[in-house]
Write an enzyme that holds these catalytic residues in place. Sequence first.
Site, PDB file in Angstrom:
ATOM      1  N   ASP A   8       2.377  -0.437  12.010  1.00 29.71           N
ATOM      2  CA  ASP A   8       2.295  -1.766  12.625  1.00 29.71           C
ATOM      3  C   ASP A   8       3.525  -2.632  12.360  1.00 29.71           C
ATOM      4  O   ASP A   8       3.433  -3.859  12.295  1.00 29.71           O
ATOM      5  CB  ASP A   8       1.038  -2.491  12.125  1.00 29.71           C
ATOM      6  CG  ASP A   8       1.007  -2.649  10.610  1.00 29.71           C
ATOM      7  OD1 ASP A   8       1.872  -2.072   9.919  1.00 29.71           O
ATOM      8  OD2 ASP A   8       0.116  -3.358  10.106  1.00 29.71           O
ATOM      9  N   ARG A  41      -4.727   7.604   3.201  1.00 25.90           N
ATOM     10  CA  ARG A  41      -3.443   7.225   2.587  1.00 25.90           C
ATOM     11  C   ARG A  41      -2.921   8.284   1.626  1.00 25.90           C
ATOM     12  O   ARG A  41      -1.810   8.156   1.108  1.00 25.90           O
ATOM     13  CB  ARG A  41      -3.597   5.899   1.823  1.00 25.90           C
ATOM     14  CG  ARG A  41      -3.805   4.706   2.721  1.00 25.90           C
ATOM     15  CD  ARG A  41      -2.926   3.524   2.366  1.00 25.90           C
ATOM     16  NE  ARG A  41      -3.126   3.007   1.034  1.00 25.90           N
ATOM     17  CZ  ARG A  41      -3.522   1.773   0.757  1.00 25.90           C
ATOM     18  NH1 ARG A  41      -3.820   0.946   1.744  1.00 25.90           N
ATOM     19  NH2 ARG A  41      -3.623   1.366  -0.473  1.00 25.90           N
ATOM     20  N   THR A  66       4.061   2.504   5.672  1.00 25.34           N
ATOM     21  CA  THR A  66       2.666   2.100   5.841  1.00 25.34           C
ATOM     22  C   THR A  66       2.029   3.033   6.855  1.00 25.34           C
ATOM     23  O   THR A  66       2.640   3.354   7.876  1.00 25.34           O
ATOM     24  CB  THR A  66       2.520   0.644   6.332  1.00 25.34           C
ATOM     25  OG1 THR A  66       1.166   0.416   6.756  1.00 25.34           O
ATOM     26  CG2 THR A  66       3.448   0.333   7.491  1.00 25.34           C
ATOM     27  N   SER A  73       6.175  -6.737   1.835  1.00 23.43           N
ATOM     28  CA  SER A  73       7.282  -6.349   0.948  1.00 23.43           C
ATOM     29  C   SER A  73       8.613  -6.828   1.520  1.00 23.43           C
ATOM     30  O   SER A  73       9.491  -7.299   0.786  1.00 23.43           O
ATOM     31  CB  SER A  73       7.316  -4.824   0.798  1.00 23.43           C
ATOM     32  OG  SER A  73       6.060  -4.333   0.399  1.00 23.43           O
ATOM     33  N   ARG A  98       0.648  -5.450  -6.707  1.00 22.35           N
ATOM     34  CA  ARG A  98       0.768  -6.798  -6.145  1.00 22.35           C
ATOM     35  C   ARG A  98       1.382  -7.693  -7.213  1.00 22.35           C
ATOM     36  O   ARG A  98       1.110  -7.530  -8.396  1.00 22.35           O
ATOM     37  CB  ARG A  98      -0.607  -7.346  -5.758  1.00 22.35           C
ATOM     38  CG  ARG A  98      -1.379  -6.438  -4.805  1.00 22.35           C
ATOM     39  CD  ARG A  98      -0.807  -6.424  -3.415  1.00 22.35           C
ATOM     40  NE  ARG A  98      -1.545  -5.522  -2.527  1.00 22.35           N
ATOM     41  CZ  ARG A  98      -1.163  -5.194  -1.302  1.00 22.35           C
ATOM     42  NH1 ARG A  98      -0.027  -5.683  -0.834  1.00 22.35           N
ATOM     43  NH2 ARG A  98      -1.882  -4.382  -0.560  1.00 22.35           N
ATOM     44  N   ASP A 145       5.385  -5.237   5.871  1.00 26.15           N
ATOM     45  CA  ASP A 145       5.959  -6.550   6.179  1.00 26.15           C
ATOM     46  C   ASP A 145       5.863  -7.535   5.015  1.00 26.15           C
ATOM     47  O   ASP A 145       6.736  -8.380   4.847  1.00 26.15           O
ATOM     48  CB  ASP A 145       5.350  -7.146   7.451  1.00 26.15           C
ATOM     49  CG  ASP A 145       3.831  -7.217   7.418  1.00 26.15           C
ATOM     50  OD1 ASP A 145       3.241  -6.902   6.368  1.00 26.15           O
ATOM     51  OD2 ASP A 145       3.238  -7.589   8.443  1.00 26.15           O
ATOM     52  N   GLY A 175       0.826  -1.203   0.000  1.00 28.26           N
ATOM     53  CA  GLY A 175       0.000   0.000   0.000  1.00 28.26           C
ATOM     54  C   GLY A 175       0.861   1.254   0.000  1.00 28.26           C
ATOM     55  O   GLY A 175       1.903   1.299   0.651  1.00 28.26           O
ATOM     56  N   ARG A 227      -6.497  -2.530  10.264  1.00 38.75           N
ATOM     57  CA  ARG A 227      -7.101  -3.872  10.264  1.00 38.75           C
ATOM     58  C   ARG A 227      -6.579  -4.707  11.437  1.00 38.75           C
ATOM     59  O   ARG A 227      -7.319  -5.441  12.073  1.00 38.75           O
ATOM     60  CB  ARG A 227      -6.814  -4.572   8.934  1.00 38.75           C
ATOM     61  CG  ARG A 227      -7.599  -5.871   8.731  1.00 38.75           C
ATOM     62  CD  ARG A 227      -7.395  -6.433   7.340  1.00 38.75           C
ATOM     63  NE  ARG A 227      -6.010  -6.732   7.042  1.00 38.75           N
ATOM     64  CZ  ARG A 227      -5.263  -6.069   6.157  1.00 38.75           C
ATOM     65  NH1 ARG A 227      -5.795  -5.082   5.482  1.00 38.75           N
ATOM     66  NH2 ARG A 227      -4.005  -6.395   5.939  1.00 38.75           N
ATOM     67  N   ASP A 249      -0.322   2.388   8.858  1.00 32.64           N
ATOM     68  CA  ASP A 249      -0.828   1.676  10.039  1.00 32.64           C
ATOM     69  C   ASP A 249       0.138   1.677  11.221  1.00 32.64           C
ATOM     70  O   ASP A 249      -0.252   1.362  12.340  1.00 32.64           O
ATOM     71  CB  ASP A 249      -1.176   0.226   9.686  1.00 32.64           C
ATOM     72  CG  ASP A 249      -2.395   0.129   8.797  1.00 32.64           C
ATOM     73  OD1 ASP A 249      -3.182   1.096   8.763  1.00 32.64           O
ATOM     74  OD2 ASP A 249      -2.573  -0.917   8.135  1.00 32.64           O
TER      75      ASP A 249
END
Length: 328
Positions: free
Chosen positions: A134, A261, A130, A109, A76, A107, A15, A176, A132
Amino acid sequence: MPKTIKKVGVLTSGGDSPGMNAAIRSVVRTCAYHNIECIGIYRGYQGMIEGDFKEMGPRSVNNIVNKGGTILKSARSVEFRTPEGRKKAHENLLKAGVDALVVIGGDGSFTGGLIFNSEFGFPVMGIPGTIDNDIFGTSHTLGYDTALNTVVDCIDKIRDTASSHNRLFFVEVMGRDAGHIALNAGIGAGAEEILIPEEDLGLDRLLDSLQKSKASGKSSSIVVIAEGDKIGKNVFELKDYVEANLPEYDVRVSVLGHMQRGGSPSCFDRVLASRLGVKAVESLIEGKSNYMVGLQSDKVALTPLEQAIKGKSEIDRELLRVSDIMST
Protein backbone atom coordinates in the site's frame (compact mmCIF):
# COMPACT_ATOMS: atom_id res chain seq x y z
CA MET A 1 29.41 18.94 -3.25
CA PRO A 2 27.49 16.04 -1.65
CA LYS A 3 28.70 14.76 1.65
CA THR A 4 31.11 11.82 1.38
CA ILE A 5 29.44 8.71 2.78
CA LYS A 6 31.81 6.59 4.87
CA LYS A 7 29.37 4.71 7.11
CA VAL A 8 25.74 3.75 6.55
CA GLY A 9 23.23 2.72 9.21
CA VAL A 10 20.41 0.32 8.35
CA LEU A 11 17.25 -0.34 10.36
CA THR A 12 13.91 -2.11 10.01
CA SER A 13 10.80 -0.49 11.42
CA GLY A 14 7.05 -1.05 11.61
CA GLY A 15 5.56 -4.44 10.82
CA ASP A 16 8.01 -7.12 9.69
CA SER A 17 7.73 -8.62 6.21
CA PRO A 18 9.46 -11.45 4.34
CA GLY A 19 12.36 -10.00 2.37
CA MET A 20 13.54 -7.56 5.04
CA ASN A 21 16.54 -9.78 5.84
CA ALA A 22 17.40 -10.03 2.16
CA ALA A 23 17.31 -6.21 2.00
CA ILE A 24 19.57 -5.90 5.07
CA ARG A 25 21.99 -8.32 3.41
CA SER A 26 21.93 -6.28 0.21
CA VAL A 27 22.61 -3.00 2.03
CA VAL A 28 25.50 -4.51 4.02
CA ARG A 29 27.15 -6.14 1.01
CA THR A 30 26.70 -3.10 -1.24
CA CYS A 31 28.44 -1.02 1.43
CA ALA A 32 31.29 -3.56 1.53
CA TYR A 33 31.53 -3.54 -2.28
CA HIS A 34 32.01 0.25 -2.20
CA ASN A 35 34.39 0.14 0.79
CA ILE A 36 31.87 1.77 3.10
CA GLU A 37 31.27 0.67 6.68
CA CYS A 38 27.81 -0.44 7.75
CA ILE A 39 26.14 -0.69 11.13
CA GLY A 40 22.91 -2.46 11.96
CA ILE A 41 20.52 -0.54 14.19
CA TYR A 42 18.46 -2.90 16.35
CA ARG A 43 14.76 -2.32 17.17
CA GLY A 44 14.22 0.49 14.69
CA TYR A 45 14.11 4.09 15.88
CA GLN A 46 14.03 3.00 19.52
CA GLY A 47 17.39 1.31 19.04
CA MET A 48 18.69 4.49 17.45
CA ILE A 49 17.72 6.41 20.59
CA GLU A 50 19.36 3.80 22.83
CA GLY A 51 22.48 3.40 20.68
CA ASP A 52 21.78 -0.28 20.05
CA PHE A 53 24.23 -0.58 17.14
CA LYS A 54 26.33 -3.39 15.73
CA GLU A 55 29.02 -3.31 13.05
CA MET A 56 28.00 -5.47 10.09
CA GLY A 57 30.15 -6.95 7.33
CA PRO A 58 29.54 -9.35 4.43
CA ARG A 59 29.94 -12.45 6.63
CA SER A 60 27.56 -11.15 9.31
CA VAL A 61 24.68 -11.48 6.84
CA ASN A 62 25.43 -15.05 5.74
CA ASN A 63 22.42 -17.36 5.41
CA ILE A 64 19.72 -14.75 6.04
CA VAL A 65 18.45 -14.24 2.48
CA ASN A 66 16.01 -17.12 3.01
CA LYS A 67 14.74 -16.11 6.45
CA GLY A 68 11.48 -14.30 7.17
CA GLY A 69 11.15 -11.55 9.78
CA THR A 70 14.10 -9.26 10.49
CA ILE A 71 17.36 -10.04 12.29
CA LEU A 72 17.52 -6.37 13.31
CA LYS A 73 14.14 -6.64 15.08
CA SER A 74 11.43 -4.01 14.95
CA ALA A 75 9.77 -1.92 17.65
CA ARG A 76 7.38 0.99 18.01
CA SER A 77 9.03 4.09 19.44
CA VAL A 78 6.88 6.68 21.18
CA GLU A 79 10.05 8.53 22.22
CA PHE A 80 11.16 9.05 18.60
CA ARG A 81 7.99 11.06 18.02
CA THR A 82 9.38 13.73 20.35
CA PRO A 83 12.08 16.29 19.41
CA GLU A 84 14.08 15.17 22.46
CA GLY A 85 14.02 11.53 21.33
CA ARG A 86 15.12 12.41 17.81
CA LYS A 87 17.92 14.63 19.16
CA LYS A 88 19.22 11.73 21.25
CA ALA A 89 19.07 9.45 18.19
CA HIS A 90 21.01 11.98 16.12
CA GLU A 91 23.70 12.33 18.78
CA ASN A 92 24.12 8.53 18.86
CA LEU A 93 24.52 8.37 15.09
CA LEU A 94 27.16 11.12 15.12
CA LYS A 95 28.96 9.40 17.98
CA ALA A 96 29.04 6.18 15.96
CA GLY A 97 30.29 8.02 12.86
CA VAL A 98 27.21 7.20 10.80
CA ASP A 99 26.75 9.47 7.75
CA ALA A 100 23.48 8.20 6.25
CA LEU A 101 20.49 6.01 7.02
CA VAL A 102 18.61 3.28 5.12
CA VAL A 103 15.12 2.76 6.56
CA ILE A 104 13.31 -0.46 5.64
CA GLY A 105 9.62 -0.19 6.49
CA GLY A 106 6.28 1.40 5.61
CA ASP A 107 4.87 4.91 5.48
CA GLY A 108 5.09 5.42 9.26
CA SER A 109 8.79 4.56 9.17
CA PHE A 110 9.29 6.86 6.18
CA THR A 111 7.50 9.70 7.99
CA GLY A 112 9.94 9.33 10.89
CA GLY A 113 12.89 9.41 8.46
CA LEU A 114 11.53 12.49 6.69
CA ILE A 115 11.09 14.42 9.94
CA PHE A 116 14.55 13.33 11.09
CA ASN A 117 16.06 14.63 7.86
CA SER A 118 14.23 17.95 8.07
CA GLU A 119 15.50 18.56 11.60
CA PHE A 120 19.12 17.47 11.17
CA GLY A 121 19.77 17.38 7.42
CA PHE A 122 20.68 13.71 7.82
CA PRO A 123 20.65 11.70 4.53
CA VAL A 124 17.84 9.13 4.50
CA MET A 125 16.83 6.52 1.92
CA GLY A 126 13.74 4.30 2.24
CA ILE A 127 13.09 0.72 1.14
CA PRO A 128 9.39 -0.29 1.19
CA GLY A 129 8.78 -3.31 3.42
CA THR A 130 5.14 -4.24 4.08
CA ILE A 131 2.98 -7.14 2.93
CA ASP A 132 0.01 -4.82 2.26
CA ASN A 133 1.60 -3.33 -0.90
CA ASP A 134 0.00 0.00 0.00
CA ILE A 135 2.90 2.39 -0.65
CA PHE A 136 2.84 4.81 -3.57
CA GLY A 137 5.76 4.72 -6.00
CA THR A 138 6.33 0.98 -6.26
CA SER A 139 4.38 -1.84 -7.89
CA HIS A 140 5.62 -4.27 -5.23
CA THR A 141 6.68 -3.83 -1.61
CA LEU A 142 8.92 -6.36 0.13
CA GLY A 143 6.89 -9.28 1.44
CA TYR A 144 3.82 -8.75 -0.73
CA ASP A 145 4.58 -11.55 -3.19
CA THR A 146 5.41 -13.97 -0.36
CA ALA A 147 2.18 -13.07 1.47
CA LEU A 148 0.15 -13.70 -1.70
CA ASN A 149 1.65 -17.16 -2.09
CA THR A 150 0.99 -17.93 1.60
CA VAL A 151 -2.65 -16.84 1.32
CA VAL A 152 -3.28 -18.79 -1.89
CA ASP A 153 -1.78 -21.92 -0.31
CA CYS A 154 -4.05 -21.52 2.75
CA ILE A 155 -7.17 -20.96 0.63
CA ASP A 156 -6.37 -24.03 -1.46
CA LYS A 157 -6.36 -26.08 1.74
CA ILE A 158 -9.56 -24.45 3.01
CA ARG A 159 -11.28 -25.20 -0.29
CA ASP A 160 -10.58 -28.90 0.20
CA THR A 161 -12.55 -28.98 3.44
CA ALA A 162 -15.21 -26.57 2.11
CA SER A 163 -15.90 -28.94 -0.79
CA SER A 164 -16.01 -31.96 1.50
CA HIS A 165 -18.71 -30.43 3.70
CA ASN A 166 -20.63 -28.20 1.25
CA ARG A 167 -19.68 -25.13 3.24
CA LEU A 168 -19.28 -21.42 2.65
CA PHE A 169 -15.99 -20.09 4.01
CA PHE A 170 -15.21 -16.45 4.76
CA VAL A 171 -11.43 -16.12 4.67
CA GLU A 172 -10.14 -12.87 6.20
CA VAL A 173 -6.75 -11.64 5.01
CA MET A 174 -4.64 -8.64 6.00
CA GLY A 175 -5.34 -5.30 4.37
CA ARG A 176 -6.74 -2.70 6.75
CA ASP A 177 -6.65 0.12 4.18
CA ALA A 178 -5.82 -1.70 0.94
CA GLY A 179 -7.27 -4.74 -0.80
CA HIS A 180 -4.26 -5.80 -2.87
CA ILE A 181 -3.76 -9.11 -1.02
CA ALA A 182 -7.46 -10.00 -1.05
CA LEU A 183 -7.95 -9.13 -4.72
CA ASN A 184 -4.88 -10.88 -6.12
CA ALA A 185 -4.99 -13.91 -3.83
CA GLY A 186 -8.75 -14.19 -4.34
CA ILE A 187 -8.35 -14.37 -8.12
CA GLY A 188 -5.38 -16.73 -7.79
CA ALA A 189 -7.31 -19.07 -5.50
CA GLY A 190 -10.55 -18.93 -7.46
CA ALA A 191 -12.68 -17.20 -4.82
CA GLU A 192 -16.38 -16.73 -5.59
CA GLU A 193 -16.41 -13.23 -4.09
CA ILE A 194 -13.73 -10.76 -2.98
CA LEU A 195 -14.47 -7.96 -0.51
CA ILE A 196 -12.01 -5.04 -0.30
CA PRO A 197 -11.99 -1.58 1.34
CA GLU A 198 -11.82 0.21 -2.04
CA GLU A 199 -15.12 -1.26 -3.27
CA ASP A 200 -18.35 -1.38 -1.24
CA LEU A 201 -20.04 -4.50 -2.58
CA GLY A 202 -23.02 -4.08 -0.29
CA LEU A 203 -24.84 -6.76 1.67
CA ASP A 204 -27.64 -7.19 -0.87
CA ARG A 205 -25.26 -7.79 -3.75
CA LEU A 206 -23.27 -10.27 -1.66
CA LEU A 207 -26.45 -12.23 -0.82
CA ASP A 208 -27.51 -12.09 -4.47
CA SER A 209 -24.13 -13.40 -5.61
CA LEU A 210 -24.17 -16.26 -3.10
CA GLN A 211 -27.72 -17.21 -4.12
CA LYS A 212 -26.68 -17.30 -7.78
CA SER A 213 -23.67 -19.47 -6.90
CA LYS A 214 -25.95 -21.91 -5.11
CA ALA A 215 -28.45 -21.94 -7.98
CA SER A 216 -25.69 -22.55 -10.55
CA GLY A 217 -24.75 -25.77 -8.79
CA LYS A 218 -21.85 -24.67 -6.61
CA SER A 219 -21.94 -26.79 -3.46
CA SER A 220 -19.26 -24.77 -1.66
CA SER A 221 -17.92 -21.23 -1.90
CA ILE A 222 -14.97 -19.16 -0.77
CA VAL A 223 -15.30 -15.44 -0.03
CA VAL A 224 -12.02 -13.61 0.55
CA ILE A 225 -12.35 -10.52 2.77
CA ALA A 226 -9.74 -7.84 3.41
CA GLU A 227 -9.78 -6.95 7.12
CA GLY A 228 -10.58 -3.31 6.24
CA ASP A 229 -13.65 -4.14 4.13
CA LYS A 230 -16.58 -1.84 4.97
CA ILE A 231 -19.46 -4.23 4.24
CA GLY A 232 -19.82 -5.29 7.87
CA LYS A 233 -18.38 -4.35 11.26
CA ASN A 234 -16.33 -7.54 11.21
CA VAL A 235 -16.21 -10.89 9.47
CA PHE A 236 -18.11 -12.67 12.26
CA GLU A 237 -21.07 -10.24 12.06
CA LEU A 238 -21.05 -10.80 8.31
CA LYS A 239 -21.21 -14.56 8.88
CA ASP A 240 -24.22 -14.13 11.21
CA TYR A 241 -25.98 -11.91 8.66
CA VAL A 242 -25.52 -14.40 5.81
CA GLU A 243 -26.65 -17.34 7.94
CA ALA A 244 -29.77 -15.41 9.00
CA ASN A 245 -30.67 -14.54 5.39
CA LEU A 246 -29.42 -17.67 3.62
CA PRO A 247 -30.08 -20.51 6.09
CA GLU A 248 -29.18 -23.08 3.41
CA TYR A 249 -25.52 -22.10 3.84
CA ASP A 250 -23.30 -23.63 6.54
CA VAL A 251 -20.87 -20.74 7.09
CA ARG A 252 -17.39 -20.91 8.59
CA VAL A 253 -14.82 -18.17 9.21
CA SER A 254 -11.05 -18.49 8.89
CA VAL A 255 -8.89 -15.52 9.91
CA LEU A 256 -5.39 -16.05 8.51
CA GLY A 257 -3.80 -13.37 10.69
CA HIS A 258 -0.06 -13.06 11.21
CA MET A 259 0.87 -16.24 9.36
CA GLN A 260 0.73 -13.98 6.29
CA ARG A 261 3.69 -11.98 7.58
CA GLY A 262 5.93 -14.97 8.23
CA GLY A 263 7.72 -17.61 6.27
CA SER A 264 10.63 -17.82 3.90
CA PRO A 265 10.50 -15.05 1.26
CA SER A 266 9.70 -15.99 -2.33
CA CYS A 267 12.37 -15.79 -5.03
CA PHE A 268 10.69 -12.61 -6.31
CA ASP A 269 10.97 -10.92 -2.90
CA ARG A 270 14.61 -11.99 -2.49
CA VAL A 271 15.58 -10.57 -5.88
CA LEU A 272 13.55 -7.40 -5.30
CA ALA A 273 15.20 -6.86 -1.89
CA SER A 274 18.64 -7.31 -3.44
CA ARG A 275 17.91 -4.78 -6.20
CA LEU A 276 16.43 -2.19 -3.84
CA GLY A 277 19.28 -2.50 -1.32
CA VAL A 278 21.90 -1.85 -4.01
CA LYS A 279 19.99 1.16 -5.34
CA ALA A 280 19.47 2.63 -1.85
CA VAL A 281 23.18 2.59 -0.95
CA GLU A 282 24.39 3.74 -4.36
CA SER A 283 21.86 6.61 -4.35
CA LEU A 284 23.23 7.77 -0.99
CA ILE A 285 26.78 7.60 -2.40
CA GLU A 286 25.58 9.81 -5.29
CA GLY A 287 24.42 12.40 -2.78
CA LYS A 288 20.69 11.71 -3.02
CA SER A 289 18.47 11.80 0.05
CA ASN A 290 14.79 11.66 1.04
CA TYR A 291 13.86 9.11 -1.59
CA MET A 292 12.24 5.70 -1.55
CA VAL A 293 13.59 3.07 -3.89
CA GLY A 294 10.84 1.06 -5.57
CA LEU A 295 9.84 -0.95 -8.61
CA GLN A 296 8.15 0.82 -11.52
CA SER A 297 7.53 -1.09 -14.77
CA ASP A 298 10.06 -3.66 -13.53
CA LYS A 299 12.77 -0.97 -13.24
CA VAL A 300 14.19 0.26 -9.93
CA ALA A 301 13.26 3.93 -9.55
CA LEU A 302 13.31 6.69 -6.95
CA THR A 303 10.23 8.39 -5.51
CA PRO A 304 10.49 11.35 -3.11
CA LEU A 305 9.68 10.12 0.41
CA GLU A 306 6.99 12.76 0.81
CA GLN A 307 5.20 11.46 -2.31
CA ALA A 308 5.57 7.84 -1.16
CA ILE A 309 3.93 8.78 2.15
CA LYS A 310 1.14 11.02 0.83
CA GLY A 311 0.42 9.27 -2.48
CA LYS A 312 -2.25 6.59 -2.69
CA SER A 313 -1.55 3.11 -3.99
CA GLU A 314 -4.45 2.49 -6.36
CA ILE A 315 -6.22 -0.81 -6.78
CA ASP A 316 -6.02 -2.31 -10.28
CA ARG A 317 -9.45 -1.70 -11.87
CA GLU A 318 -8.78 -4.29 -14.58
CA LEU A 319 -8.24 -6.93 -11.88
CA LEU A 320 -11.64 -6.03 -10.40
CA ARG A 321 -13.21 -6.71 -13.80
CA VAL A 322 -11.32 -9.99 -14.08
CA SER A 323 -12.56 -10.94 -10.62
CA ASP A 324 -16.19 -10.32 -11.64
CA ILE A 325 -15.81 -12.43 -14.77
CA MET A 326 -14.07 -15.28 -12.94
CA SER A 327 -16.81 -15.50 -10.30
CA THR A 328 -19.44 -16.26 -12.96
